[in-house]
Design an enzyme around this catalytic site. Structure first.
Site, mmCIF file in Angstrom:
data_model
loop_
_atom_site.group_PDB
_atom_site.id
_atom_site.type_symbol
_atom_site.label_atom_id
_atom_site.label_comp_id
_atom_site.label_asym_id
_atom_site.label_seq_id
_atom_site.Cartn_x
_atom_site.Cartn_y
_atom_site.Cartn_z
ATOM 1 N N ASP A 116 0.837 -1.198 0.000
ATOM 2 C CA ASP A 116 0.000 0.000 0.000
ATOM 3 C C ASP A 116 0.873 1.250 0.000
ATOM 4 O O ASP A 116 2.028 1.232 0.458
ATOM 5 C CB ASP A 116 -0.904 0.019 1.235
ATOM 6 C CG ASP A 116 -1.982 -1.059 1.184
ATOM 7 O OD1 ASP A 116 -2.305 -1.512 0.068
ATOM 8 O OD2 ASP A 116 -2.485 -1.445 2.259
ATOM 9 N N TYR A 181 4.378 -9.583 8.046
ATOM 10 C CA TYR A 181 4.118 -8.164 8.274
ATOM 11 C C TYR A 181 4.326 -7.801 9.742
ATOM 12 O O TYR A 181 4.123 -8.627 10.638
ATOM 13 C CB TYR A 181 2.669 -7.813 7.916
ATOM 14 C CG TYR A 181 2.275 -8.098 6.499
ATOM 15 C CD1 TYR A 181 2.299 -7.105 5.526
ATOM 16 C CD2 TYR A 181 1.840 -9.381 6.123
ATOM 17 C CE1 TYR A 181 1.918 -7.374 4.222
ATOM 18 C CE2 TYR A 181 1.459 -9.648 4.821
ATOM 19 C CZ TYR A 181 1.494 -8.640 3.874
ATOM 20 O OH TYR A 181 1.117 -8.916 2.588
ATOM 21 N N TYR A 252 -5.440 -9.398 2.834
ATOM 22 C CA TYR A 252 -5.569 -7.982 3.204
ATOM 23 C C TYR A 252 -5.307 -7.854 4.707
ATOM 24 O O TYR A 252 -6.155 -8.222 5.536
ATOM 25 C CB TYR A 252 -6.970 -7.467 2.861
ATOM 26 C CG TYR A 252 -7.242 -7.375 1.380
ATOM 27 C CD1 TYR A 252 -6.639 -6.398 0.601
ATOM 28 C CD2 TYR A 252 -8.119 -8.270 0.752
ATOM 29 C CE1 TYR A 252 -6.892 -6.300 -0.762
ATOM 30 C CE2 TYR A 252 -8.376 -8.179 -0.611
ATOM 31 C CZ TYR A 252 -7.754 -7.191 -1.359
ATOM 32 O OH TYR A 252 -8.005 -7.103 -2.710
#
Length: 288
Positions: A116, A181, A252
Protein backbone atom coordinates in the site's frame (compact mmCIF):
# COMPACT_ATOMS: atom_id res chain seq x y z
CA UNK A 1 13.48 -18.16 -52.95
CA UNK A 2 11.47 -14.99 -52.44
CA UNK A 3 13.04 -11.58 -53.04
CA UNK A 4 12.31 -10.71 -49.40
CA UNK A 5 14.37 -13.63 -48.09
CA UNK A 6 17.28 -12.88 -50.40
CA UNK A 7 17.26 -9.16 -49.55
CA UNK A 8 17.16 -9.96 -45.81
CA UNK A 9 20.12 -12.29 -46.17
CA UNK A 10 22.23 -9.99 -48.33
CA UNK A 11 21.48 -6.88 -46.26
CA UNK A 12 22.22 -8.90 -43.11
CA UNK A 13 25.65 -9.79 -44.47
CA UNK A 14 26.39 -6.14 -45.27
CA UNK A 15 25.28 -4.97 -41.82
CA UNK A 16 27.35 -7.64 -40.09
CA UNK A 17 30.39 -6.47 -42.03
CA UNK A 18 29.73 -2.76 -41.39
CA UNK A 19 28.87 -3.04 -37.69
CA UNK A 20 30.77 -6.09 -36.48
CA UNK A 21 27.50 -7.35 -34.94
CA UNK A 22 25.94 -10.78 -35.38
CA UNK A 23 22.58 -11.59 -36.95
CA UNK A 24 20.04 -13.13 -34.54
CA UNK A 25 16.71 -14.13 -36.02
CA UNK A 26 15.01 -15.22 -32.78
CA UNK A 27 15.89 -12.51 -30.27
CA UNK A 28 17.56 -9.47 -31.85
CA UNK A 29 18.45 -6.36 -29.84
CA UNK A 30 17.71 -4.17 -32.86
CA UNK A 31 15.34 -4.80 -35.77
CA UNK A 32 15.59 -2.77 -38.97
CA UNK A 33 12.38 -2.60 -41.02
CA UNK A 34 12.73 -1.57 -44.67
CA UNK A 35 9.52 -0.64 -46.50
CA UNK A 36 10.10 -0.67 -50.27
CA UNK A 37 6.64 0.72 -50.97
CA UNK A 38 7.36 3.97 -49.14
CA UNK A 39 11.16 3.83 -49.42
CA UNK A 40 11.42 4.22 -45.63
CA UNK A 41 13.50 2.63 -42.88
CA UNK A 42 12.48 2.14 -39.23
CA UNK A 43 14.76 1.03 -36.42
CA UNK A 44 13.15 -0.85 -33.53
CA UNK A 45 14.98 -1.41 -30.22
CA UNK A 46 14.11 -4.40 -28.06
CA UNK A 47 13.37 -3.51 -24.46
CA UNK A 48 16.15 -4.00 -21.92
CA UNK A 49 14.98 -5.98 -18.87
CA UNK A 50 16.74 -5.60 -15.53
CA UNK A 51 15.91 -7.98 -12.69
CA UNK A 52 16.43 -7.06 -9.03
CA UNK A 53 14.86 -6.56 -5.60
CA UNK A 54 13.79 -3.37 -3.86
CA UNK A 55 12.91 -1.98 -0.45
CA UNK A 56 10.55 0.96 0.11
CA UNK A 57 11.68 2.75 3.25
CA UNK A 58 9.20 5.64 3.24
CA UNK A 59 5.44 5.85 3.52
CA UNK A 60 3.33 7.91 1.17
CA UNK A 61 4.76 6.89 -2.21
CA UNK A 62 3.20 4.45 -4.71
CA UNK A 63 5.03 1.62 -6.44
CA UNK A 64 4.48 2.97 -9.97
CA UNK A 65 3.74 6.35 -11.51
CA UNK A 66 0.21 7.41 -10.57
CA UNK A 67 -1.00 9.34 -13.63
CA UNK A 68 -3.83 11.81 -12.97
CA UNK A 69 -7.02 10.33 -14.44
CA UNK A 70 -8.67 13.72 -14.67
CA UNK A 71 -6.22 15.04 -17.27
CA UNK A 72 -4.47 11.80 -18.33
CA UNK A 73 -1.07 13.23 -17.45
CA UNK A 74 -1.42 16.59 -19.20
CA UNK A 75 -1.67 18.65 -15.99
CA UNK A 76 -4.77 20.15 -14.39
CA UNK A 77 -6.10 21.66 -11.15
CA UNK A 78 -6.60 18.21 -9.59
CA UNK A 79 -2.90 17.28 -9.91
CA UNK A 80 -1.72 20.90 -9.61
CA UNK A 81 -0.23 20.81 -13.08
CA UNK A 82 1.99 17.80 -12.33
CA UNK A 83 0.13 15.28 -14.48
CA UNK A 84 0.43 12.76 -11.64
CA UNK A 85 -1.01 12.45 -8.14
CA UNK A 86 2.25 11.76 -6.28
CA UNK A 87 5.55 13.57 -6.73
CA UNK A 88 7.54 10.36 -7.02
CA UNK A 89 7.26 6.57 -6.89
CA UNK A 90 9.41 3.48 -6.47
CA UNK A 91 9.50 3.19 -10.26
CA UNK A 92 10.70 6.76 -10.81
CA UNK A 93 13.45 6.53 -8.20
CA UNK A 94 14.78 3.28 -9.69
CA UNK A 95 14.43 4.33 -13.32
CA UNK A 96 16.15 7.73 -13.15
CA UNK A 97 19.81 6.62 -13.36
CA UNK A 98 18.94 3.59 -15.51
CA UNK A 99 17.19 5.62 -18.20
CA UNK A 100 20.11 8.03 -18.40
CA UNK A 101 22.68 5.23 -18.66
CA UNK A 102 20.71 3.33 -21.32
CA UNK A 103 19.69 6.45 -23.27
CA UNK A 104 16.04 5.46 -22.87
CA UNK A 105 13.09 7.78 -22.27
CA UNK A 106 10.63 5.58 -20.38
CA UNK A 107 10.32 2.43 -18.32
CA UNK A 108 7.77 -0.10 -17.16
CA UNK A 109 8.02 -1.67 -13.69
CA UNK A 110 6.75 -5.20 -12.97
CA UNK A 111 6.95 -6.53 -9.40
CA UNK A 112 5.92 -9.51 -7.30
CA UNK A 113 2.88 -7.80 -5.81
CA UNK A 114 2.78 -4.33 -4.31
CA UNK A 115 2.55 -2.69 -0.90
CA UNK A 116 0.00 0.00 0.00
CA UNK A 117 1.06 3.60 -0.52
CA UNK A 118 1.09 4.22 3.26
CA UNK A 119 3.02 1.00 4.01
CA UNK A 120 6.77 0.43 4.02
CA UNK A 121 8.40 -2.61 2.45
CA UNK A 122 11.39 -3.54 4.59
CA UNK A 123 11.66 -6.95 2.94
CA UNK A 124 13.15 -7.32 -0.54
CA UNK A 125 10.49 -7.41 -3.26
CA UNK A 126 11.53 -9.01 -6.60
CA UNK A 127 10.95 -6.82 -9.64
CA UNK A 128 11.79 -6.42 -13.33
CA UNK A 129 12.12 -2.98 -14.87
CA UNK A 130 11.88 -2.71 -18.64
CA UNK A 131 13.74 0.16 -20.29
CA UNK A 132 11.89 1.06 -23.48
CA UNK A 133 13.89 1.64 -26.70
CA UNK A 134 17.33 1.71 -25.06
CA UNK A 135 20.13 2.87 -27.36
CA UNK A 136 22.80 1.54 -24.97
CA UNK A 137 22.64 -2.00 -23.63
CA UNK A 138 25.92 -2.45 -21.77
CA UNK A 139 25.40 -0.92 -18.32
CA UNK A 140 27.54 -0.82 -15.19
CA UNK A 141 24.84 -2.16 -12.87
CA UNK A 142 27.02 -2.04 -9.75
CA UNK A 143 27.54 1.67 -10.28
CA UNK A 144 23.84 2.18 -11.03
CA UNK A 145 22.87 0.35 -7.82
CA UNK A 146 24.96 2.87 -5.89
CA UNK A 147 23.23 5.73 -7.72
CA UNK A 148 19.73 4.41 -6.91
CA UNK A 149 20.69 3.72 -3.30
CA UNK A 150 21.55 7.37 -2.71
CA UNK A 151 17.81 7.75 -2.24
CA UNK A 152 16.52 7.67 1.33
CA UNK A 153 13.20 6.24 0.17
CA UNK A 154 14.13 3.25 -2.02
CA UNK A 155 16.99 0.74 -2.06
CA UNK A 156 17.80 -1.94 -4.64
CA UNK A 157 20.10 -4.95 -4.82
CA UNK A 158 21.06 -7.77 -7.18
CA UNK A 159 20.49 -5.87 -10.42
CA UNK A 160 21.18 -7.97 -13.50
CA UNK A 161 20.17 -7.89 -17.15
CA UNK A 162 18.00 -10.81 -18.27
CA UNK A 163 17.40 -11.84 -21.88
CA UNK A 164 14.15 -13.64 -21.08
CA UNK A 165 12.46 -10.52 -19.69
CA UNK A 166 8.93 -11.50 -20.65
CA UNK A 167 9.35 -14.83 -18.84
CA UNK A 168 10.34 -12.98 -15.66
CA UNK A 169 7.46 -10.53 -15.94
CA UNK A 170 5.01 -13.44 -16.20
CA UNK A 171 6.72 -15.32 -13.36
CA UNK A 172 6.57 -12.34 -10.97
CA UNK A 173 2.91 -11.77 -11.79
CA UNK A 174 1.86 -15.41 -11.31
CA UNK A 175 4.06 -16.71 -8.47
CA UNK A 176 2.46 -16.62 -5.02
CA UNK A 177 4.70 -15.32 -2.22
CA UNK A 178 3.88 -15.63 1.47
CA UNK A 179 4.66 -12.47 3.41
CA UNK A 180 5.39 -11.51 7.01
CA UNK A 181 4.12 -8.16 8.27
CA UNK A 182 4.68 -5.95 11.30
CA UNK A 183 1.55 -4.04 12.29
CA UNK A 184 1.70 -1.32 14.97
CA UNK A 185 -1.90 -0.87 16.17
CA UNK A 186 -3.50 1.64 18.51
CA UNK A 187 -6.97 0.66 19.75
CA UNK A 188 -9.71 3.02 20.90
CA UNK A 189 -9.89 1.53 24.41
CA UNK A 190 -7.61 -0.33 26.82
CA UNK A 191 -6.92 -3.84 25.51
CA UNK A 192 -8.14 -6.80 27.58
CA UNK A 193 -5.06 -9.02 27.76
CA UNK A 194 -7.13 -12.14 28.42
CA UNK A 195 -8.95 -11.61 25.11
CA UNK A 196 -5.69 -10.69 23.40
CA UNK A 197 -4.41 -14.23 23.94
CA UNK A 198 -7.28 -15.49 21.75
CA UNK A 199 -5.70 -13.75 18.75
CA UNK A 200 -3.33 -16.71 18.40
CA UNK A 201 -6.35 -18.85 17.51
CA UNK A 202 -6.19 -17.18 14.11
CA UNK A 203 -3.20 -19.37 13.21
CA UNK A 204 -4.28 -21.84 10.51
CA UNK A 205 -7.70 -20.20 10.51
CA UNK A 206 -9.30 -19.57 7.13
CA UNK A 207 -10.18 -15.92 6.61
CA UNK A 208 -13.24 -14.97 4.57
CA UNK A 209 -12.33 -11.60 3.07
CA UNK A 210 -14.78 -9.63 1.00
CA UNK A 211 -13.02 -7.03 -1.18
CA UNK A 212 -12.18 -4.12 1.16
CA UNK A 213 -14.21 -0.93 0.92
CA UNK A 214 -11.00 1.03 0.18
CA UNK A 215 -10.38 -0.86 -3.10
CA UNK A 216 -13.83 -2.19 -4.08
CA UNK A 217 -14.21 0.66 -6.62
CA UNK A 218 -11.44 -0.89 -8.75
CA UNK A 219 -11.60 -4.60 -7.88
CA UNK A 220 -14.28 -7.27 -8.12
CA UNK A 221 -16.52 -7.38 -5.05
CA UNK A 222 -15.97 -11.03 -4.16
CA UNK A 223 -15.06 -13.12 -1.11
CA UNK A 224 -11.51 -14.50 -0.99
CA UNK A 225 -10.32 -17.31 1.29
CA UNK A 226 -6.93 -16.72 2.87
CA UNK A 227 -4.86 -18.54 5.52
CA UNK A 228 -2.98 -17.11 8.51
CA UNK A 229 0.31 -19.01 8.92
CA UNK A 230 1.69 -17.43 12.11
CA UNK A 231 0.90 -14.60 14.51
CA UNK A 232 2.55 -13.12 17.59
CA UNK A 233 2.32 -9.82 19.44
CA UNK A 234 4.11 -7.45 21.80
CA UNK A 235 2.26 -5.18 24.25
CA UNK A 236 3.61 -1.62 24.02
CA UNK A 237 1.10 0.00 26.38
CA UNK A 238 -2.56 -0.37 27.40
CA UNK A 239 -3.89 0.53 23.99
CA UNK A 240 -0.98 -0.11 21.62
CA UNK A 241 -0.03 -3.58 20.39
CA UNK A 242 2.57 -4.62 17.82
CA UNK A 243 1.60 -7.69 15.80
CA UNK A 244 3.82 -9.89 13.64
CA UNK A 245 1.74 -11.80 11.11
CA UNK A 246 2.62 -14.28 8.37
CA UNK A 247 -0.05 -15.03 5.79
CA UNK A 248 -0.41 -16.54 2.36
CA UNK A 249 -0.28 -14.31 -0.71
CA UNK A 250 -3.14 -11.89 -1.33
CA UNK A 251 -4.25 -11.42 2.28
CA UNK A 252 -5.57 -7.98 3.20
CA UNK A 253 -3.70 -7.32 6.45
CA UNK A 254 -5.34 -4.04 7.46
CA UNK A 255 -8.73 -5.70 7.21
CA UNK A 256 -7.52 -8.73 9.18
CA UNK A 257 -6.82 -6.26 11.98
CA UNK A 258 -9.74 -3.81 11.78
CA UNK A 259 -12.41 -6.11 10.34
CA UNK A 260 -13.55 -3.59 7.70
CA UNK A 261 -17.07 -3.41 9.23
CA UNK A 262 -17.39 -7.19 9.18
CA UNK A 263 -16.20 -7.71 5.59
CA UNK A 264 -13.27 -9.82 6.93
CA UNK A 265 -14.17 -12.71 9.24
CA UNK A 266 -12.65 -13.49 11.69
CA UNK A 267 -10.61 -10.40 12.59
CA UNK A 268 -8.49 -9.14 15.49
CA UNK A 269 -10.74 -6.19 16.37
CA UNK A 270 -13.69 -8.53 16.75
CA UNK A 271 -11.77 -11.08 18.82
CA UNK A 272 -10.65 -8.54 21.44
CA UNK A 273 -13.84 -6.46 21.26
CA UNK A 274 -11.98 -3.24 20.57
CA UNK A 275 -12.05 -0.91 17.56
CA UNK A 276 -8.87 0.18 15.82
CA UNK A 277 -7.96 3.85 16.13
CA UNK A 278 -4.89 3.78 13.86
CA UNK A 279 -2.28 1.39 12.48
CA UNK A 280 1.05 1.41 10.66
CA UNK A 281 1.90 -1.48 8.36
CA UNK A 282 5.31 -2.79 7.26
CA UNK A 283 6.16 -5.73 5.02
CA UNK A 284 9.19 -7.23 6.78
CA UNK A 285 9.76 -10.35 4.70
CA UNK A 286 8.74 -11.71 1.30
CA UNK A 287 9.19 -15.47 1.29
CA UNK A 288 10.43 -16.02 -2.26
Amino acid sequence: ETMKSEMNRELGKLLEKLTGKHFDLKNPDVTIVIDNNTNSIRVQFRGLYILGKYQKLARGIPQTKWICRNCNGKGCTVCKGEGKLYKTSVQEIIEKPLLKAADSKESSLHAAGREDIDARNLGWRPFVIELVKPEKRKLDLKKLEIEVNKSKKVKVKGLKIVDDGRFWVKKLKTDRYEKTYAVDVEFENDVDRKLLKDVKKLVKATLMQRTPTRVVHRRANIIRKRLVKAISYTVVNKRRIKFKIRTEAGTYIKELVNGDDGRTQPNISQIIGNKVKSLNLDVIKIHS
